[in-house]
Enzyme design. Sequence first.
Site, PDB file in Angstrom:
ATOM      1  CB  SER A 144      73.392  57.412  52.785  1.00 34.61           C
ATOM      2  OG  SER A 144      72.189  56.821  53.185  1.00 34.61           O
ATOM      3  CD  GLU A 184      70.530  52.982  55.546  1.00 38.04           C
ATOM      4  OE1 GLU A 184      70.654  52.191  56.509  1.00 38.04           O
ATOM      5  OE2 GLU A 184      71.432  53.740  55.166  1.00 38.04           O
ATOM      6  CB  CYS A 217      69.430  52.910  49.421  1.00 37.69           C
ATOM      7  SG  CYS A 217      69.587  54.278  50.577  1.00 37.69           S
TER       8      CYS A 217
HETATM    9  P1  FAD Z   1      61.918  67.838  58.410  1.00 38.61           P
HETATM   10  O1  FAD Z   1      61.973  69.217  58.945  1.00 38.61           O
HETATM   11  O2  FAD Z   1      62.300  66.708  59.316  1.00 38.61           O
HETATM   12  O3  FAD Z   1      60.536  67.517  57.773  1.00 38.61           O
HETATM   13  C1  FAD Z   1      59.710  68.544  57.246  1.00 38.61           C
HETATM   14  C2  FAD Z   1      58.541  67.905  56.584  1.00 38.61           C
HETATM   15  O4  FAD Z   1      58.938  67.308  55.361  1.00 38.61           O
HETATM   16  C3  FAD Z   1      57.862  66.806  57.383  1.00 38.61           C
HETATM   17  O5  FAD Z   1      56.489  66.958  57.191  1.00 38.61           O
HETATM   18  C4  FAD Z   1      58.355  65.535  56.753  1.00 38.61           C
HETATM   19  O6  FAD Z   1      57.375  64.516  56.831  1.00 38.61           O
HETATM   20  C5  FAD Z   1      58.560  65.939  55.319  1.00 38.61           C
HETATM   21  N1  FAD Z   1      59.679  65.246  54.675  1.00 38.61           N
HETATM   22  C6  FAD Z   1      60.788  64.811  55.272  1.00 38.61           C
HETATM   23  N2  FAD Z   1      61.624  64.252  54.352  1.00 38.61           N
HETATM   24  C7  FAD Z   1      61.013  64.349  53.175  1.00 38.61           C
HETATM   25  C8  FAD Z   1      61.359  63.940  51.856  1.00 38.61           C
HETATM   26  N3  FAD Z   1      62.520  63.331  51.567  1.00 38.61           N
HETATM   27  N4  FAD Z   1      60.475  64.203  50.864  1.00 38.61           N
HETATM   28  C9  FAD Z   1      59.309  64.838  51.139  1.00 38.61           C
HETATM   29  N5  FAD Z   1      58.933  65.229  52.371  1.00 38.61           N
HETATM   30  C10 FAD Z   1      59.771  64.991  53.379  1.00 38.61           C
HETATM   31  N6  FAD Z   1      68.088  62.445  52.981  1.00 38.61           N
HETATM   32  C11 FAD Z   1      68.883  62.909  51.980  1.00 38.61           C
HETATM   33  O7  FAD Z   1      68.617  63.976  51.405  1.00 38.61           O
HETATM   34  N7  FAD Z   1      70.012  62.204  51.599  1.00 38.61           N
HETATM   35  C12 FAD Z   1      70.382  61.038  52.181  1.00 38.61           C
HETATM   36  O8  FAD Z   1      71.397  60.430  51.811  1.00 38.61           O
HETATM   37  C13 FAD Z   1      69.557  60.560  53.244  1.00 38.61           C
HETATM   38  N8  FAD Z   1      69.870  59.400  53.857  1.00 38.61           N
HETATM   39  C14 FAD Z   1      69.060  58.939  54.851  1.00 38.61           C
HETATM   40  C15 FAD Z   1      69.379  57.721  55.444  1.00 38.61           C
HETATM   41  C16 FAD Z   1      68.558  57.220  56.434  1.00 38.61           C
HETATM   42  C17 FAD Z   1      68.891  55.888  57.039  1.00 38.61           C
HETATM   43  C18 FAD Z   1      67.411  57.945  56.841  1.00 38.61           C
HETATM   44  C19 FAD Z   1      66.506  57.417  57.929  1.00 38.61           C
HETATM   45  C20 FAD Z   1      67.102  59.152  56.273  1.00 38.61           C
HETATM   46  C21 FAD Z   1      67.916  59.662  55.259  1.00 38.61           C
HETATM   47  N9  FAD Z   1      67.620  60.866  54.644  1.00 38.61           N
HETATM   48  C22 FAD Z   1      68.400  61.312  53.620  1.00 38.61           C
HETATM   49  C23 FAD Z   1      66.464  61.702  55.077  1.00 38.61           C
HETATM   50  C24 FAD Z   1      66.968  62.756  56.072  1.00 38.61           C
HETATM   51  O9  FAD Z   1      67.364  62.127  57.273  1.00 38.61           O
HETATM   52  C25 FAD Z   1      65.893  63.786  56.435  1.00 38.61           C
HETATM   53  O10 FAD Z   1      64.739  63.092  56.850  1.00 38.61           O
HETATM   54  C26 FAD Z   1      65.538  64.695  55.284  1.00 38.61           C
HETATM   55  O11 FAD Z   1      66.680  65.461  54.897  1.00 38.61           O
HETATM   56  C27 FAD Z   1      64.436  65.665  55.726  1.00 38.61           C
HETATM   57  O12 FAD Z   1      64.852  66.309  56.872  1.00 38.61           O
HETATM   58  P2  FAD Z   1      64.452  67.824  57.138  1.00 38.61           P
HETATM   59  O13 FAD Z   1      64.960  68.177  58.487  1.00 38.61           O
HETATM   60  O14 FAD Z   1      64.872  68.690  56.008  1.00 38.61           O
HETATM   61  O15 FAD Z   1      62.870  67.763  57.111  1.00 38.61           O
END
Ligand code: FAD
Length: 424
Positions: free
Chosen positions: A214, A422, A382
């Site tokens: 976001s 969201e 959110c």
């Molecule tokens: P990945 O490599 O994709 O995941 C690694 C592992 O961690 C997986 O097992 C997964 O299930 C787990 N995991 C993923 N996310 C989390 C979490 N938050 N807590 C605990 N475990 C998790 N993220 C932000 O930091 N800031 C934002 O403003 C933000 N806005 C978003 C808006 C939307 C509409 C959506 C759909 C997601 C948003 N996210 C936000 C989440 C972001 O897109 C990622 O999913 C997040 O940063 C994790 O991605 P990664 O590649 O680091 O983890």
Amino acid sequence: MNAPIPARILNQHLIDPEVCIRCNTCEETCPIDAITHDDNNYVVDASICQACMACVPPCPTGAVDSWIKVLTDQPYTLEQQFSWDELPAPQALPDEAVLGAADEQKSGDAAQPVQAGDEGAIMLDGLPSTAAGASIPPWSAAHPYVNLYTHKNPVTATVVGNYRVSGDDTESDIRHIVLDFGSTTFPVLEGQSIAIFPPGADENGRPYHARQYSIASPRDGERPRYNNLALTVKRVTIGHDGSPVRGVCSNYLCDLKKHDTVQVIGPFGQSFLMPNHPGANIVMICTGTGSAPMRAMTEHCRRLLKDAAFDGRLMLFFGARTQAELPYFGPLMKLPRDFIDINLALSREPGQPKRYVQDLIQERGEDMAALLGSAHTCIYVCGLKGMEQGVLQALEAVAAQAGHDWPALHAQLKSQGRLHFETY
Ligand code: FAD
Ligand code: A2P
């Protein structure tokens, strides 16, 4: 007289061909191979899809979060979906299609059946978020640009800042990351998001898919009149199940240095947009990094206030484990109380009772009810997916206590684009 035969209704899971960026994320994510594609479209096989929602959070555009009610025995076929340039209009369904209360989903149904006209119903586990919130923006929202940059033509942005915004005394590393787009057009509105491609490939050699974030800054930039925007990113080091993980994109972003470049697509989001008319009130309900769009909206209003151009009410419900884990705590608490009504819900602050945002909504029931009663109030939720149901129940309780007819009010909030979710 024969008892009426209830026709079953299916909330068919579809992919919006106008919004989809064909990034293959949904097909990769679907655990039961219900999603497929041809050269034209990504499509969902209604005979396989179980509406498990696994594909929804990773989709960078939200295209995959599309649902149309159809008669169960007449779902859109794959051939129909392959041929679409846009989603079909909602169908008029016969009244007798209303399900009986005991008419539960049977195993093997392609997606969740719903009651016809259930717009006012409390969201149940597993129903898409669009069932609880609006899919259109409030009437006075500015018109958003979406999908200007796709996986085929991502834009390069330069990191011009990366600061920690969680307290020093917490392990939770939440960063404020500012990206500059130079002379490339990248118009955004508060409530929209972008997606970023982490470099590298997964264990199967496939390039990592883009992750969505976001936008945390207002439309005129984190630094006004500069072509930049801010994100609020939490470093993921512990998975949802509590086991240690290294989140691919969040760690990449949190480790970025000034002058590094990133590959960006977007902007995304056409409905989670703030109202712009005089006297509009904004209720913001968030947890953790779900505060990013709330920061964007608040800062836009604060800039308007400087020119005496904001006269609505802002009410914020903000949840985090501890004060130290609340991103932007210091600057937030410096905002004037007559500008924004701040309610912090801390769940693990030593010496304090556990509080969730929905508890505070109920505690502030009288003020919430007054805002709920105004046609100028828009509500934004959110953050954690898990809070959706609790927030809806709190809103229902507050509304009922004030004598509002919640199902009718809920339906109105959605049809007027005044209630938005969201969650991820
Ligand atoms: P990945 O490599 O994709 O995941 C690694 C592992 O961690 C997986 O097992 C997964 O299930 C787990 N995991 C993923 N996310 C989390 C979490 N938050 N807590 C605990 N475990 C998790 N993220 C932000 O930091 N800031 C934002 O403003 C933000 N806005 C978003 C808006 C939307 C509409 C959506 C759909 C997601 C948003 N996210 C936000 C989440 C972001 O897109 C990622 O999913 C997040 O940063 C994790 O991605 P990664 O590649 O680091 O983890
Ligand atoms: P909890 O202490 O129970 O985890 P996180 O830090 O995981 O992103 O969560 C942000 C805040 O949201 C935390 O205070 C967390 O409390 C809280 N939370 C967890 N589950 C819910 C829920 N179902 N409804 C509202 N808040 C929740």
